[in-house]
Design a protein around this motif. Structure first.
Motif, PDB file in Angstrom:
ATOM      1  N   ALA A  29       0.827  -1.197   0.000  1.00  0.00           N
ATOM      2  CA  ALA A  29       0.000   0.000   0.000  1.00  0.00           C
ATOM      3  C   ALA A  29       0.862   1.248   0.000  1.00  0.00           C
ATOM      4  O   ALA A  29       1.889   1.320   0.639  1.00  0.00           O
ATOM      5  CB  ALA A  29      -0.912   0.001   1.223  1.00  0.00           C
ATOM      6  N   SER A  30       0.404   2.251  -0.749  1.00  0.00           N
ATOM      7  CA  SER A  30       1.120   3.514  -0.864  1.00  0.00           C
ATOM      8  C   SER A  30       0.810   4.414   0.313  1.00  0.00           C
ATOM      9  O   SER A  30      -0.163   4.230   1.017  1.00  0.00           O
ATOM     10  CB  SER A  30       0.694   4.207  -2.158  1.00  0.00           C
ATOM     11  N   THR A  31       1.642   5.436   0.495  1.00  0.00           N
ATOM     12  CA  THR A  31       1.339   6.440   1.505  1.00  0.00           C
ATOM     13  C   THR A  31       0.633   7.634   0.906  1.00  0.00           C
ATOM     14  O   THR A  31       0.338   8.589   1.601  1.00  0.00           O
ATOM     15  CB  THR A  31       2.631   6.931   2.180  1.00  0.00           C
ATOM     16  N   GLY A  32       0.334   7.617  -0.392  1.00  0.00           N
ATOM     17  CA  GLY A  32      -0.289   8.771  -1.024  1.00  0.00           C
ATOM     18  C   GLY A  32      -1.717   8.966  -0.572  1.00  0.00           C
ATOM     19  O   GLY A  32      -2.459   8.029  -0.384  1.00  0.00           O
ATOM     20  N   LEU A  33      -2.121  10.237  -0.438  1.00  0.00           N
ATOM     21  CA  LEU A  33      -3.483  10.555  -0.021  1.00  0.00           C
ATOM     22  C   LEU A  33      -4.072  11.625  -0.925  1.00  0.00           C
ATOM     23  O   LEU A  33      -4.798  12.487  -0.479  1.00  0.00           O
ATOM     24  CB  LEU A  33      -3.481  11.051   1.435  1.00  0.00           C
ATOM     25  N   GLY A  34      -3.796  11.576  -2.259  1.00  0.00           N
ATOM     26  CA  GLY A  34      -4.229  12.670  -3.097  1.00  0.00           C
ATOM     27  C   GLY A  34      -5.111  12.291  -4.260  1.00  0.00           C
ATOM     28  O   GLY A  34      -5.238  13.058  -5.200  1.00  0.00           O
ATOM     29  N   ALA A 111       0.458   0.214   7.992  1.00  0.00           N
ATOM     30  CA  ALA A 111      -0.826   0.628   8.556  1.00  0.00           C
ATOM     31  C   ALA A 111      -0.701   1.268   9.922  1.00  0.00           C
ATOM     32  O   ALA A 111      -1.595   2.004  10.350  1.00  0.00           O
ATOM     33  CB  ALA A 111      -1.774  -0.565   8.631  1.00  0.00           C
ATOM     34  N   THR A 112       0.377   1.001  10.623  1.00  0.00           N
ATOM     35  CA  THR A 112       0.574   1.615  11.935  1.00  0.00           C
ATOM     36  C   THR A 112       1.414   2.888  11.853  1.00  0.00           C
ATOM     37  O   THR A 112       1.715   3.495  12.881  1.00  0.00           O
ATOM     38  CB  THR A 112       1.255   0.630  12.896  1.00  0.00           C
ATOM     39  N   GLN A 139      -4.539   2.690   9.965  1.00  0.00           N
ATOM     40  CA  GLN A 139      -5.489   1.969  10.805  1.00  0.00           C
ATOM     41  C   GLN A 139      -6.492   2.935  11.436  1.00  0.00           C
ATOM     42  O   GLN A 139      -7.706   2.684  11.441  1.00  0.00           O
ATOM     43  CB  GLN A 139      -4.756   1.215  11.915  1.00  0.00           C
ATOM     44  N   GLN A 140      -5.987   4.032  11.968  1.00  0.00           N
ATOM     45  CA  GLN A 140      -6.849   5.002  12.638  1.00  0.00           C
ATOM     46  C   GLN A 140      -7.756   5.719  11.646  1.00  0.00           C
ATOM     47  O   GLN A 140      -8.930   5.979  11.944  1.00  0.00           O
ATOM     48  CB  GLN A 140      -5.982   6.005  13.400  1.00  0.00           C
ATOM     49  N   ILE A 141      -7.235   6.023  10.467  1.00  0.00           N
ATOM     50  CA  ILE A 141      -8.050   6.699   9.456  1.00  0.00           C
ATOM     51  C   ILE A 141      -9.244   5.835   9.071  1.00  0.00           C
ATOM     52  O   ILE A 141     -10.385   6.314   8.992  1.00  0.00           O
ATOM     53  CB  ILE A 141      -7.202   7.047   8.223  1.00  0.00           C
ATOM     54  N   PHE A 191      -9.885  10.581   4.441  1.00  0.00           N
ATOM     55  CA  PHE A 191     -10.424   9.225   4.496  1.00  0.00           C
ATOM     56  C   PHE A 191     -10.768   8.731   3.098  1.00  0.00           C
ATOM     57  O   PHE A 191     -10.402   7.615   2.702  1.00  0.00           O
ATOM     58  CB  PHE A 191     -11.660   9.208   5.396  1.00  0.00           C
ATOM     59  N   PHE A 192     -11.443   9.568   2.327  1.00  0.00           N
ATOM     60  CA  PHE A 192     -11.828   9.174   0.974  1.00  0.00           C
ATOM     61  C   PHE A 192     -10.600   8.871   0.116  1.00  0.00           C
ATOM     62  O   PHE A 192     -10.558   7.875  -0.607  1.00  0.00           O
ATOM     63  CB  PHE A 192     -12.658  10.285   0.327  1.00  0.00           C
ATOM     64  N   SER A 193      -9.599   9.723   0.186  1.00  0.00           N
ATOM     65  CA  SER A 193      -8.417   9.552  -0.655  1.00  0.00           C
ATOM     66  C   SER A 193      -7.664   8.271  -0.322  1.00  0.00           C
ATOM     67  O   SER A 193      -7.198   7.563  -1.219  1.00  0.00           O
ATOM     68  CB  SER A 193      -7.484  10.758  -0.508  1.00  0.00           C
ATOM     69  N   LEU A 194      -7.545   7.961   0.964  1.00  0.00           N
ATOM     70  CA  LEU A 194      -6.881   6.715   1.351  1.00  0.00           C
ATOM     71  C   LEU A 194      -7.679   5.511   0.871  1.00  0.00           C
ATOM     72  O   LEU A 194      -7.116   4.538   0.361  1.00  0.00           O
ATOM     73  CB  LEU A 194      -6.706   6.663   2.865  1.00  0.00           C
ATOM     74  N   LEU A 195      -8.992   5.580   1.008  1.00  0.00           N
ATOM     75  CA  LEU A 195      -9.858   4.486   0.576  1.00  0.00           C
ATOM     76  C   LEU A 195      -9.732   4.247  -0.925  1.00  0.00           C
ATOM     77  O   LEU A 195      -9.612   3.101  -1.384  1.00  0.00           O
ATOM     78  CB  LEU A 195     -11.306   4.812   0.950  1.00  0.00           C
ATOM     79  N   VAL A 196      -9.735   5.311  -1.715  1.00  0.00           N
ATOM     80  CA  VAL A 196      -9.611   5.169  -3.165  1.00  0.00           C
ATOM     81  C   VAL A 196      -8.229   4.642  -3.543  1.00  0.00           C
ATOM     82  O   VAL A 196      -8.095   3.740  -4.375  1.00  0.00           O
ATOM     83  CB  VAL A 196      -9.892   6.513  -3.869  1.00  0.00           C
ATOM     84  N   GLN A 197      -7.190   5.201  -2.923  1.00  0.00           N
ATOM     85  CA  GLN A 197      -5.833   4.757  -3.231  1.00  0.00           C
ATOM     86  C   GLN A 197      -5.657   3.271  -2.934  1.00  0.00           C
ATOM     87  O   GLN A 197      -5.143   2.502  -3.756  1.00  0.00           O
ATOM     88  CB  GLN A 197      -4.825   5.571  -2.415  1.00  0.00           C
TER      89      GLN A 197
END
Length: 252
Positions: A29-34, A111-112, A139-141, A191-197
């Motif tokens: 999983a990437s760390t990108g949130l965009g 995730a942590t 995880q928290q997101i 939250f949305f960006s992480l979910l989509v990524q």
């Protein structure tokens, strides 16, 4: 999604098939949130292949999540099913096992936040080019974002997100993407960006990570997977003729 977000399912899939910068075969999983939904939904629909088939049963149906609760798992499956929906072009993210991929990632150092710089200061309104600025790990997101979305759904519609029909799910996701829903403990857009990524990753990762069942994502975009050598075809301006191969040597 509402009228401003109402894009045909095929548009989402066609953009992924034609315009995606492909995720490497061995990706985690990437760390990108965009990422935004418009990027996933902007292109016109391509003609369906003659042999397209949508499985009746999701490939991840027998999987039991290790991180998500039953309620969170129901949300996640419902959400990924709308981000990359199954249609006449083939299976979607749910059938490909994207939810399973995300659950597996929740039990990794990624995730942590172990791989991220997580010290302050945290400037949540900083420009995007400044990078990730939240105090929350993935995880928290997910935990906070799912709870906040379901709480809003229960207040406004008397049933949670997973119980909504597809059109209503789209509307809710559109509101989250646009930041129209206010979450007390995190920005809805994050939250949305992480979910989509992560959904994209689950659709295009190597199957060893739990997603891309039967290499459906690779087959839809003509990606050869982890083949040892395909350089002879790089500049031939024609479709690669052989099916993809996973990192374990499985063939589609």
């Amino acid at each position: 999604m509402d009228d401003s977000h109402s894009i045909p399912d095929g548009g989402r899939r066609d953009f992924l098939r034609k315009g995606l910068t492909m995720i490497p075969a061995v990706t985690l999983a990437s760390t990108g949130l965009g990422v935004t939904a418009q990027q996933l939904m902007a292109a016109p629909t391509a003609p369906a292949p003659a042999n397209a088939h949508v499985p009746a049963t999701p490939a991840s149906g027998d999987y039991h999540p290790a991180f998500f609760t039953a309620e969170e798992w129901a949300f996640l499956q419902a959400a990924v099913s709308r981000i990359i929906p199954a249609d006449e072009h083939g299976p979607g993210a749910l059938e490909a096992g994207a939810a399973e991929y995300i659950d597996r990632q929740m039990n990794t150092p990624y995730a942590t936040g172990a791989q991220w710089y997580m010290q302050g200061p945290f400037v949540t309104d900083a420009p995007a080019e400044m990078g990730y600025q939240l105090q929350l790990n993935p995880q928290q997101i997910y935990r906070l974002g799912i709870a906040a979305t379901d709480a809003w759904c229960l207040t406004q519609m008397k049933k949670n997100f997973a119980a909504q029909d597809s059109a209503t799910r789209d509307q809710i996701l559109g509101k989250i993407e646009a930041g129209e829903l206010h979450f007390d403990e995190l920005p809805a857009k994050a939250f949305f960006s992480l979910l989509v990524q992560n959904t994209r990753e689950g659709f295009f990762c190597d199957p060893v990570h739990g997603g891309n069942k039967d290499m459906v994502g690779w087959r839809q975009i003509g990606f050869p997977g982890a083949r040892a050598d395909f350089m002879d075809w790089v500049e031939r301006n024609e479709a690669y003729p052989f099916p993809p191969v996973s990192i374990r040597g499985e063939r589609a």
